[in-house]
Motif scaffolding. Structure first.
Motif, PDB file in Angstrom:
ATOM      1  N   UNK A 159       0.855  -1.197   0.000  1.00 48.94           N
ATOM      2  CA  UNK A 159       0.000   0.000   0.000  1.00 48.94           C
ATOM      3  C   UNK A 159       0.886   1.239   0.000  1.00 48.94           C
ATOM      4  N   UNK A 160       0.273   2.386  -0.077  1.00 49.05           N
ATOM      5  CA  UNK A 160       1.009   3.644   0.015  1.00 49.05           C
ATOM      6  C   UNK A 160       1.182   3.980   1.501  1.00 49.05           C
ATOM      7  N   UNK A 161       2.335   4.539   1.881  1.00 49.13           N
ATOM      8  CA  UNK A 161       2.558   4.856   3.291  1.00 49.13           C
ATOM      9  C   UNK A 161       1.834   6.126   3.718  1.00 49.13           C
ATOM     10  N   UNK A 162       1.545   6.213   5.004  1.00 43.68           N
ATOM     11  CA  UNK A 162       1.045   7.467   5.564  1.00 43.68           C
ATOM     12  C   UNK A 162       2.243   8.420   5.647  1.00 43.68           C
ATOM     13  N   UNK A 163       2.014   9.724   5.780  1.00 40.66           N
ATOM     14  CA  UNK A 163       3.142  10.656   5.932  1.00 40.66           C
ATOM     15  C   UNK A 163       4.027  10.292   7.136  1.00 40.66           C
ATOM     16  N   UNK A 164       3.410   9.817   8.215  1.00 38.99           N
ATOM     17  CA  UNK A 164       4.178   9.437   9.411  1.00 38.99           C
ATOM     18  C   UNK A 164       5.046   8.211   9.131  1.00 38.99           C
ATOM     19  N   UNK A 165       4.488   7.222   8.441  1.00 38.64           N
ATOM     20  CA  UNK A 165       5.258   6.022   8.097  1.00 38.64           C
ATOM     21  C   UNK A 165       6.421   6.372   7.177  1.00 38.64           C
ATOM     22  N   UNK A 166       6.158   7.212   6.207  1.00 41.34           N
ATOM     23  CA  UNK A 166       7.209   7.612   5.270  1.00 41.34           C
ATOM     24  C   UNK A 166       8.343   8.316   6.007  1.00 41.34           C
ATOM     25  N   UNK A 167       8.007   9.206   6.930  1.00 43.50           N
ATOM     26  CA  UNK A 167       9.015   9.925   7.712  1.00 43.50           C
ATOM     27  C   UNK A 167       9.816   8.959   8.581  1.00 43.50           C
ATOM     28  N   UNK A 168       9.138   8.029   9.243  1.00 42.98           N
ATOM     29  CA  UNK A 168       9.805   7.047  10.112  1.00 42.98           C
ATOM     30  C   UNK A 168      10.787   6.190   9.318  1.00 42.98           C
ATOM     31  N   UNK A 169      10.411   5.782   8.111  1.00 42.47           N
ATOM     32  CA  UNK A 169      11.262   4.899   7.314  1.00 42.47           C
ATOM     33  C   UNK A 169      12.535   5.582   6.840  1.00 42.47           C
ATOM     34  N   UNK A 170      12.539   6.903   6.749  1.00 33.02           N
ATOM     35  CA  UNK A 170      13.730   7.633   6.293  1.00 33.02           C
ATOM     36  C   UNK A 170      14.924   7.421   7.218  1.00 33.02           C
ATOM     37  N   UNK A 171      14.659   7.049   8.467  1.00 35.89           N
ATOM     38  CA  UNK A 171      15.731   6.819   9.443  1.00 35.89           C
ATOM     39  C   UNK A 171      16.203   5.369   9.474  1.00 35.89           C
ATOM     40  N   UNK A 172      15.607   4.519   8.657  1.00 37.54           N
ATOM     41  CA  UNK A 172      15.936   3.087   8.649  1.00 37.54           C
ATOM     42  C   UNK A 172      17.046   2.789   7.637  1.00 37.54           C
ATOM     43  N   UNK A 173      17.724   1.641   7.803  1.00 37.75           N
ATOM     44  CA  UNK A 173      18.774   1.257   6.853  1.00 37.75           C
ATOM     45  C   UNK A 173      18.215   1.050   5.448  1.00 37.75           C
ATOM     46  N   UNK A 174      19.110   1.049   4.471  1.00 41.62           N
ATOM     47  CA  UNK A 174      18.704   0.793   3.095  1.00 41.62           C
ATOM     48  C   UNK A 174      19.299  -0.519   2.600  1.00 41.62           C
ATOM     49  N   UNK A 175      18.648  -1.102   1.614  1.00 39.64           N
ATOM     50  CA  UNK A 175      19.096  -2.330   0.946  1.00 39.64           C
ATOM     51  C   UNK A 175      18.834  -2.133  -0.524  1.00 39.64           C
ATOM     52  N   UNK A 176      19.733  -2.611  -1.364  1.00 42.95           N
ATOM     53  CA  UNK A 176      19.522  -2.510  -2.797  1.00 42.95           C
ATOM     54  C   UNK A 176      19.908  -3.812  -3.478  1.00 42.95           C
ATOM     55  N   UNK A 177      19.368  -4.008  -4.685  1.00 43.99           N
ATOM     56  CA  UNK A 177      19.588  -5.249  -5.425  1.00 43.99           C
ATOM     57  C   UNK A 177      19.419  -4.961  -6.912  1.00 43.99           C
ATOM     58  N   UNK A 178      20.299  -5.531  -7.712  1.00 47.34           N
ATOM     59  CA  UNK A 178      20.196  -5.405  -9.160  1.00 47.34           C
ATOM     60  C   UNK A 178      19.109  -6.365  -9.675  1.00 47.34           C
ATOM     61  N   UNK A 179      18.823  -6.301 -10.952  1.00 43.97           N
ATOM     62  CA  UNK A 179      17.863  -7.213 -11.578  1.00 43.97           C
ATOM     63  C   UNK A 179      18.335  -8.645 -11.328  1.00 43.97           C
ATOM     64  N   UNK A 180      17.468  -9.460 -10.731  1.00 35.55           N
ATOM     65  CA  UNK A 180      17.843 -10.832 -10.372  1.00 35.55           C
ATOM     66  C   UNK A 180      16.618 -11.600  -9.907  1.00 35.55           C
ATOM     67  N   UNK A 181      16.826 -12.900  -9.654  1.00 34.74           N
ATOM     68  CA  UNK A 181      15.797 -13.763  -9.063  1.00 34.74           C
ATOM     69  C   UNK A 181      16.454 -14.588  -7.968  1.00 34.74           C
ATOM     70  N   UNK A 182      15.753 -14.745  -6.840  1.00 35.67           N
ATOM     71  CA  UNK A 182      16.315 -15.503  -5.722  1.00 35.67           C
ATOM     72  C   UNK A 182      15.216 -15.902  -4.745  1.00 35.67           C
ATOM     73  N   UNK A 183      15.538 -16.880  -3.913  1.00 36.44           N
ATOM     74  CA  UNK A 183      14.641 -17.325  -2.840  1.00 36.44           C
ATOM     75  C   UNK A 183      14.995 -16.555  -1.573  1.00 36.44           C
ATOM     76  N   UNK A 184      13.971 -16.267  -0.736  1.00 38.70           N
ATOM     77  CA  UNK A 184      14.228 -15.527   0.495  1.00 38.70           C
ATOM     78  C   UNK A 184      13.299 -16.007   1.597  1.00 38.70           C
ATOM     79  N   UNK A 185      13.845 -16.126   2.816  1.00 36.12           N
ATOM     80  CA  UNK A 185      13.064 -16.491   3.999  1.00 36.12           C
ATOM     81  C   UNK A 185      13.039 -15.290   4.939  1.00 36.12           C
TER      82      UNK A 185
END
Length: 87
Positions: A6-32
């Motif tokens: 879903x789309x975040x609320x303004x409060x959720x969006x602001x809170x997430x700005x302080x969280x770590x980031x993760x990035x990934x190139x085009x790929x396929x993989x399994x995740x738990x």
């Protein structure tokens, strides 16, 4: 188990700005997901498949992955996200 996209609320969006980031190139993989994960997608697009159900998300989406979910990721455009784990 259901993935929530879903789309975040303004409060959720602001809170997430302080969280770590993760990035990934085009790929396929399994995740738990050992913990519930909440993320805000900053760039890119991906589809996660769980039990035959496909969940698509991209830039601007707020996504909640349940604890214990084992899934297949298909990253179709390089993705970058802020994320946090909940117990």
């Amino acid at each position: 188990m259901v993935v929530i996209v879903r789309k975040p609320s303004p409060e959720e969006e602001q809170e997430m700005k302080n969280c770590p980031t993760w990035s990934c190139e085009v790929s396929e993989f399994e995740w738990d997901f050992e913990e519930e994960e909440v993320c805000l997608i900053l760039e890119g697009e991906a589809t996660v498949t769980y039990n035959g159900e496909a969940y698509q998300f991209g830039a601007g989406d707020y996504v909640i992955f349940p604890k214990g979910m084992k899934c297949h990721w298909s990253v179709t455009k390089p993705i970058k996200k802020h994320y946090k784990h909940n117990d």
